[in-house]
Design a protein around this motif. Sequence first.
Motif, PDB file in Angstrom:
ATOM      1  N   UNK A 194       0.819  -1.220   0.000  1.00  0.00           N
ATOM      2  CA  UNK A 194       0.000   0.000   0.000  1.00  0.00           C
ATOM      3  C   UNK A 194       0.854   1.273   0.000  1.00  0.00           C
ATOM      4  N   UNK A 195       1.993   1.221   0.685  1.00  0.00           N
ATOM      5  CA  UNK A 195       2.887   2.399   0.703  1.00  0.00           C
ATOM      6  C   UNK A 195       3.291   2.771  -0.730  1.00  0.00           C
ATOM      7  N   UNK A 197       0.369   4.091  -2.759  1.00  0.00           N
ATOM      8  CA  UNK A 197       0.082   5.495  -2.402  1.00  0.00           C
ATOM      9  C   UNK A 197       1.093   6.412  -3.098  1.00  0.00           C
ATOM     10  N   UNK A 208      -3.957   4.349  -5.452  1.00  0.00           N
ATOM     11  CA  UNK A 208      -4.760   3.681  -4.421  1.00  0.00           C
ATOM     12  C   UNK A 208      -6.232   3.581  -4.817  1.00  0.00           C
ATOM     13  N   UNK A 209      -6.806   4.699  -5.276  1.00  0.00           N
ATOM     14  CA  UNK A 209      -8.237   4.684  -5.562  1.00  0.00           C
ATOM     15  C   UNK A 209      -8.514   3.978  -6.890  1.00  0.00           C
ATOM     16  N   UNK A 232      -8.417  -3.993   5.097  1.00  0.00           N
ATOM     17  CA  UNK A 232      -9.021  -3.487   3.848  1.00  0.00           C
ATOM     18  C   UNK A 232      -8.581  -4.339   2.667  1.00  0.00           C
ATOM     19  N   UNK A 290     -15.327  -2.309  -6.211  1.00  0.00           N
ATOM     20  CA  UNK A 290     -14.728  -1.057  -6.712  1.00  0.00           C
ATOM     21  C   UNK A 290     -13.995  -0.388  -5.550  1.00  0.00           C
ATOM     22  N   UNK A 291     -12.681  -0.143  -5.672  1.00  0.00           N
ATOM     23  CA  UNK A 291     -11.918   0.419  -4.551  1.00  0.00           C
ATOM     24  C   UNK A 291     -12.433   1.779  -4.095  1.00  0.00           C
ATOM     25  N   UNK A 292     -13.155   2.491  -5.001  1.00  0.00           N
ATOM     26  CA  UNK A 292     -13.650   3.825  -4.618  1.00  0.00           C
ATOM     27  C   UNK A 292     -14.981   3.741  -3.883  1.00  0.00           C
ATOM     28  N   UNK A 304     -10.597   0.337   0.005  1.00  0.00           N
ATOM     29  CA  UNK A 304      -9.487   1.270   0.211  1.00  0.00           C
ATOM     30  C   UNK A 304      -9.958   2.709   0.453  1.00  0.00           C
ATOM     31  N   UNK A 305     -11.051   3.086  -0.198  1.00  0.00           N
ATOM     32  CA  UNK A 305     -11.600   4.438   0.016  1.00  0.00           C
ATOM     33  C   UNK A 305     -11.924   4.647   1.500  1.00  0.00           C
ATOM     34  N   UNK A 319      -8.833   4.753   3.676  1.00  0.00           N
ATOM     35  CA  UNK A 319      -8.166   6.063   3.568  1.00  0.00           C
ATOM     36  C   UNK A 319      -8.903   7.079   4.432  1.00  0.00           C
ATOM     37  N   UNK A 321      -4.639   3.363   6.273  1.00  0.00           N
ATOM     38  CA  UNK A 321      -4.020   2.696   5.118  1.00  0.00           C
ATOM     39  C   UNK A 321      -2.636   2.146   5.445  1.00  0.00           C
ATOM     40  N   UNK A 322      -1.795   2.972   6.063  1.00  0.00           N
ATOM     41  CA  UNK A 322      -0.434   2.526   6.321  1.00  0.00           C
ATOM     42  C   UNK A 322      -0.384   1.541   7.483  1.00  0.00           C
TER      43      UNK A 322
END
Lengths: 112, 112
Positions: A84-85, A88, A93-94, B19, B36-38, B84-85, B88, B93-94
């Motif tokens: 993920x780092x 990003x 990411x999105x 996630x 969908x990641x968004x 992921x949305x 975030x 995320x990290x």
Amino acid sequence: MDGQWVRPLGEQQLGDASYYGSEFNGRRMANGRRFDPRSTSVAHRTLPFGTKVLVTNLGNGRSATATVEDRGPFVRGRIIDLSPRLAEHLGMLMQGVAPVEVTPVELAEAPN
Amino acid sequence: MDGQWVRPLGEQQLGDASYYGSEFNGRRMANGRRFDPRSTSVAHRTLPFGTKVLVTNLGNGRSATATVEDRGPFVRGRIIDLSPRLAEHLGMLMQGVAPVEVTPVELAEAPN
């Protein structure tokens, strides 16, 4: 480029990149080390563990250096799976999946 | 809170959230729709598809509303898998895995 000097070592590869979900947090990668979302680890199907690669997002030109530590991805058309780092850093990411260029490189030591 | 009016509908649950990675991009979730990641989709082991939930990151107090669309996660101690949305938005995320509170809610329609 993230300011790191590199020297290409092998043929450049083109294909899609995806990134790990955190379901893998702490799990063992193929090289035996534990996955960390903050790392610069990547999965590649063939490059030897420890190989340094330059990954460039062809969608926005952003790039980062990374280390091959795992095997995968196993989805047609995808050639690398990023932490993920890295995802990003590469601004994907999105989007989730992005066209990339992957080149094995040698990293220059910090100039003395 | 992201400014959305909610009314709790059920018991709050505590546990860890992870996630999705983008390996799941475009794949079918348990409710048949494509991931969908968004999106604000989440996976939960038992809540019915379509259930709205308020997810609060107990590490930083950030929260977001989401919709149950998939089944999982299947890792001990983890009670929800986020897009992921959402990860975030919740600032994890990290970190990758975060302690959360999950409450089934009813969302208020936009005030007329």
